[in-house]
Design a protein around this motif. Structure first.
Motif, mmCIF file in Angstrom:
data_model
loop_
_atom_site.group_PDB
_atom_site.id
_atom_site.type_symbol
_atom_site.label_atom_id
_atom_site.label_comp_id
_atom_site.label_asym_id
_atom_site.label_seq_id
_atom_site.Cartn_x
_atom_site.Cartn_y
_atom_site.Cartn_z
ATOM 1 N N MET A 1 5.676 1.970 7.322
ATOM 2 C CA MET A 1 4.526 2.401 6.293
ATOM 3 C C MET A 1 3.885 3.378 6.592
ATOM 4 S SD MET A 1 1.528 -0.301 5.681
ATOM 5 C CE MET A 1 2.520 -1.936 5.681
ATOM 6 N N ALA A 2 3.669 4.269 5.458
ATOM 7 C CA ALA A 2 2.893 5.443 5.638
ATOM 8 C C ALA A 2 1.290 5.485 5.391
ATOM 9 C CB ALA A 2 3.361 6.313 4.507
ATOM 10 N N VAL A 3 0.583 6.238 5.933
ATOM 11 C CA VAL A 3 -0.691 6.350 6.164
ATOM 12 C C VAL A 3 -1.133 7.748 5.530
ATOM 13 C CG1 VAL A 3 -2.903 6.206 7.305
ATOM 14 C CG2 VAL A 3 -0.882 4.670 8.058
ATOM 15 N N ASP A 4 -2.431 7.646 4.671
ATOM 16 C CA ASP A 4 -2.999 9.012 4.041
ATOM 17 C C ASP A 4 -3.759 9.793 5.211
ATOM 18 O OD1 ASP A 4 -5.053 7.775 3.691
ATOM 19 O OD2 ASP A 4 -5.152 7.905 1.594
ATOM 20 N N ASP A 5 -4.298 10.685 4.599
ATOM 21 C CA ASP A 5 -5.251 11.661 5.523
ATOM 22 C C ASP A 5 -6.488 10.769 5.949
ATOM 23 O OD1 ASP A 5 -3.652 13.577 4.855
ATOM 24 O OD2 ASP A 5 -4.845 14.504 3.369
ATOM 25 N N ASP A 6 -6.790 9.797 4.960
ATOM 26 C CA ASP A 6 -8.085 9.070 5.305
ATOM 27 C C ASP A 6 -7.629 7.579 6.268
ATOM 28 O OD1 ASP A 6 -9.709 10.749 3.999
ATOM 29 O OD2 ASP A 6 -9.443 9.621 2.013
ATOM 30 N N GLY A 7 -6.517 7.658 6.582
ATOM 31 C CA GLY A 7 -6.023 6.312 7.290
ATOM 32 C C GLY A 7 -5.981 5.312 6.319
ATOM 33 N N ASP A 8 -5.813 5.402 4.828
ATOM 34 C CA ASP A 8 -5.489 4.145 4.057
ATOM 35 C C ASP A 8 -4.060 4.017 3.988
ATOM 36 O OD1 ASP A 8 -8.039 3.140 3.357
ATOM 37 O OD2 ASP A 8 -8.346 5.179 2.480
ATOM 38 N N ILE A 9 -3.506 2.878 3.847
ATOM 39 C CA ILE A 9 -2.126 2.545 3.770
ATOM 40 C C ILE A 9 -1.552 3.183 2.463
ATOM 41 C CG2 ILE A 9 -0.414 0.665 3.384
ATOM 42 C CD1 ILE A 9 -2.527 -0.948 4.855
ATOM 43 N N LEU A 10 -0.362 3.683 2.646
ATOM 44 C CA LEU A 10 0.325 4.215 1.453
ATOM 45 C C LEU A 10 1.629 3.698 1.536
ATOM 46 C CD1 LEU A 10 -0.134 8.196 0.649
ATOM 47 C CD2 LEU A 10 -0.132 5.974 -0.890
ATOM 48 N N PRO A 11 1.999 2.880 0.604
ATOM 49 C CA PRO A 11 3.379 2.145 0.558
ATOM 50 C C PRO A 11 4.417 3.134 0.721
ATOM 51 C CG PRO A 11 2.308 1.120 -1.226
ATOM 52 C CD PRO A 11 1.511 2.366 -0.482
ATOM 53 N N ASP A 12 5.686 2.592 1.569
ATOM 54 C CA ASP A 12 6.605 3.743 1.842
ATOM 55 C C ASP A 12 7.300 3.866 0.465
ATOM 56 O OD1 ASP A 12 6.595 4.186 4.347
ATOM 57 O OD2 ASP A 12 7.558 2.169 5.039
ATOM 58 N N ARG A 13 7.861 5.004 0.176
ATOM 59 C CA ARG A 13 8.505 5.499 -1.058
ATOM 60 C C ARG A 13 9.666 4.587 -1.365
ATOM 61 N NH1 ARG A 13 6.462 9.983 -3.908
ATOM 62 N NH2 ARG A 13 4.666 10.671 -2.876
ATOM 63 N N ASP A 14 10.148 4.280 -0.340
ATOM 64 C CA ASP A 14 11.618 3.461 -0.475
ATOM 65 C C ASP A 14 11.075 1.956 -0.895
ATOM 66 O OD1 ASP A 14 13.003 5.417 0.372
ATOM 67 O OD2 ASP A 14 13.352 4.492 2.492
ATOM 68 N N ALA A 15 10.171 1.623 -0.289
ATOM 69 C CA ALA A 15 9.591 0.172 -0.304
ATOM 70 C C ALA A 15 9.149 0.026 -2.004
ATOM 71 C CB ALA A 15 8.558 -0.171 0.307
ATOM 72 N N ALA A 16 8.913 1.244 -2.542
ATOM 73 C CA ALA A 16 8.087 0.936 -3.921
ATOM 74 C C ALA A 16 8.707 2.157 -4.950
ATOM 75 C CB ALA A 16 6.741 1.338 -3.918
ATOM 76 N N LYS A 17 9.947 2.230 -4.884
ATOM 77 C CA LYS A 17 10.595 3.311 -5.478
ATOM 78 C C LYS A 17 10.131 3.448 -7.155
ATOM 79 C CE LYS A 17 14.794 4.198 -3.184
ATOM 80 N NZ LYS A 17 15.787 3.186 -2.700
ATOM 81 N N GLY A 18 10.132 2.163 -7.887
ATOM 82 C CA GLY A 18 9.860 2.328 -9.215
ATOM 83 C C GLY A 18 8.449 2.854 -9.500
ATOM 84 N N PHE A 19 7.545 2.388 -8.607
ATOM 85 C CA PHE A 19 5.910 2.945 -8.685
ATOM 86 C C PHE A 19 6.049 4.447 -8.581
ATOM 87 C CE2 PHE A 19 2.006 4.153 -6.827
ATOM 88 C CZ PHE A 19 1.095 3.916 -7.888
ATOM 89 N N TYR A 20 6.652 5.012 -7.477
ATOM 90 C CA TYR A 20 6.627 6.307 -7.406
ATOM 91 C C TYR A 20 7.311 7.155 -8.283
ATOM 92 C CZ TYR A 20 4.179 5.808 -2.863
ATOM 93 O OH TYR A 20 3.219 5.525 -2.038
ATOM 94 N N ALA A 21 8.388 6.470 -8.828
ATOM 95 C CA ALA A 21 8.996 7.455 -9.880
ATOM 96 C C ALA A 21 8.332 7.610 -11.036
ATOM 97 C CB ALA A 21 10.350 6.539 -10.367
ATOM 98 N N LYS A 22 7.489 6.718 -11.365
ATOM 99 C CA LYS A 22 6.639 7.053 -12.686
ATOM 100 C C LYS A 22 5.123 7.465 -12.310
ATOM 101 C CE LYS A 22 6.049 4.175 -16.568
ATOM 102 N NZ LYS A 22 6.009 3.000 -17.183
ATOM 103 N N TYR A 23 4.502 7.345 -11.071
ATOM 104 C CA TYR A 23 3.300 7.634 -10.789
ATOM 105 C C TYR A 23 2.979 8.381 -9.607
ATOM 106 C CZ TYR A 23 2.242 3.773 -14.162
ATOM 107 O OH TYR A 23 2.132 3.133 -15.526
ATOM 108 N N GLU A 24 2.095 9.226 -9.430
ATOM 109 C CA GLU A 24 1.692 9.981 -8.595
ATOM 110 C C GLU A 24 0.434 9.331 -7.985
ATOM 111 O OE1 GLU A 24 3.479 12.807 -7.310
ATOM 112 O OE2 GLU A 24 1.964 12.717 -5.342
ATOM 113 N N PRO A 25 0.221 8.908 -6.693
ATOM 114 C CA PRO A 25 -1.061 8.342 -6.184
ATOM 115 C C PRO A 25 -1.807 9.237 -5.743
ATOM 116 C CG PRO A 25 0.720 7.777 -4.742
ATOM 117 C CD PRO A 25 1.470 8.610 -5.998
ATOM 118 N N LYS A 26 -3.128 8.954 -6.113
ATOM 119 C CA LYS A 26 -4.242 9.854 -5.648
ATOM 120 C C LYS A 26 -5.352 9.265 -4.782
ATOM 121 C CE LYS A 26 -2.822 13.510 -8.127
ATOM 122 N NZ LYS A 26 -2.141 14.654 -7.375
#
Ligand code: ADP
Ligand code: MG
Length: 403
Positions: A1-26
């Motif tokens: 599981m990935a974590v962003d600069d603030d320490g908040d969880i960011l789902p692994d790209r593999d685990a959520a391919k569909g979402f990442y293919a369509k959206y860029e999380p901010k």
């Protein structure tokens, strides 16, 4: 599981391919029990959305997945209402569910209230009307929200509300009652607490949302909740006893209509509490018709009385109505009638004449009858001659007439 600069969880790209293919999380917009809400951008359109990312791997709560599926079902049932959040997309992986919502630029009503402290009656009216309209739609589908509070009311770019967080919402079949204690303490209805504390209580239904609306409305108007106490047990007791008041000084400037609506929402007995439809027709939301509306309505009524239509008469009637309304409107500027008898005997008693007399007098005695020096100017018009003339300190005779 990935974590962003603030320490908040960011789902692994593999685990959520569909979402990442369509959206860029901010950046993170808000957080809930098992979720993080992030602004995201749809790659194809560049449009902004809010993605609620629910972490299913948190094994401490077995029911998260089922609860999220229920939330999606409810969101789809209530979709298409202007004051309810729109679910745009859903993605599911083994460890995360992504709910992509329309973005509410101005965030939570709660944060807005923290900035402005209180809302005027006018703004409260706007927000509460939208909330009741949204709730009428929700209740109309047999759904109870169960977590109404300013944190779950979002504001779009025009400051219109979007009701959100249907995580506790439940579809009720007619006659069904609920028994589980869920919601947020300060907004819990007494019947919810009743069930938790006493055996033989009957459970609760849609009326719990109206109670929460009462708490919200009270809070919007004066900036503090009605039952609040730093000790939570005392607060819960206050709720169960319906112990709140309009005594604080802030309430002095608030009119009766909103107070009346709050007192009909914060009713202990759910059967006697106002319903959402009744709330929408409460006096607080009634707008007085404008002058032109009254005239048009009167004209229409005349027209439908079955009399043959006479354009000239109708026009004359219209003019009469307008003149009558203007007269009524100007009534407060119309001078009071002057009595001839008083004018003859004591003209100085009449305000309008007093001004004329003063002006005339000033022209004659202007150099010594000065305003604000205590002279009794009325004495100038007394019929009997005045003998005890005031003397100047130097005992110099006064000169009457222009210098
Ligand atoms: P939870 O069920 O975990 O409380 P919510 O749906 O209430 O989750 O979202 C948590 C917070 O995220 C909200 O209180 C709000 O601050 C923010 N949020 C949620 N949806 C949106 C949205 N569509 N636009 C902007 N902010 C949002
Ligand atoms: Mg929430």
């Amino acid at each position: 599981m990935a974590v962003d600069d603030d320490g908040d969880i960011l789902p692994d790209r593999d685990a959520a391919k569909g979402f990442y293919a369509k959206y860029e999380p901010k950046e993170v917009l808000g957080r809930g029990g098992c979720s993080v809400v992030r602004r995201c951008i749809e790659k194809e359109t560049g449009q902004q959305f809010a993605a609620k990312i629910i972490d299913l791997s948190d094994s401490s709560d077995e029911g998260v997945y089922e609860a999220t599926i229920r939330e999606i079902e409810v969101l789809r049932m209530v979709a298409g209402h202007p004051y309810i959040i729109e679910l745009h997309d859903v993605f599911e992986s083994s460890t995360f569910i992504f709910l992509v919502f329309e973005l509410c630029e101005h965030g939570e009503l709660f944060d807005h209230l923290t900035t402005v402290v209180t809302l005027s009656e006018k703004k409260t009216k706007l927000i509460m009307r939208q909330l009741f309209e949204a709730l009428a739609h929700v209740h109309g589908k047999g759904i109870v929200h169960r977590d109404l509070k300013p944190e779950n009311i979002l504001l779009d770019d025009n400051y219109n509300i979007k009701l959100t967080d249907f995580g506790f919402a439940k579809v009720l079949v007619p006659g069904e009652t609920l028994t589980d204690v869920c919601g947020t303490p300060g907004y819990l209805a007494p019947e919810v607490l009743q069930f938790a504390m006493y055996e033989g209580s009957q459970g609760y239904t849609h009326a719990v949302d109206l109670w929460a609306c009462g708490v919200i409305m009270y809070t919007l108007l004066v900036g503090c909740p009605p039952f609040w106490h730093r000790k939570q047990m005392v607060m819960l007791r206050n709720i169960m006893e319906g112990k709140y008041s309009f005594q604080s000084p802030e309430w002095e400037d608030i009119t009766d209509a909103p107070k009346d609506l709050i007192s009909k929402l914060l009713v202990l007995d759910p059967a006697r509490r106002i319903t959402v439809q009744e709330a929408l027709t409460h006096d607080f939301f009634q707008i007085l018709p404008s002058r032109s509306q009254i005239i048009v309505t009167t004209l229409r009524e005349e027209q439908y009385k079955g009399r043959p239509f006479n354009a000239k008469k109708m026009f004359q009637f219209g003019i009469m109505c307008v003149r009558a309304v203007i007269r009524i409107q100007r009534l407060r500027f119309t001078p009071e009638p002057v009595s001839l008898a008083i004018t003859r005997v004591d003209p100085y008693r009449i305000k309008a004449l007093r001004k004329v007399i003063d002006n005339c007098a000033f022209r004659v005695y202007g150099h010594w009858v000065k305003k604000g020096e205590g002279q009794d100017r009325a004495a100038l018009f007394q019929n009997c001659p005045k003998l005890d003339f005031p003397r100047t300190p130097m005992d110099v005779p006064l000169i009457i007439g222009k210098a």
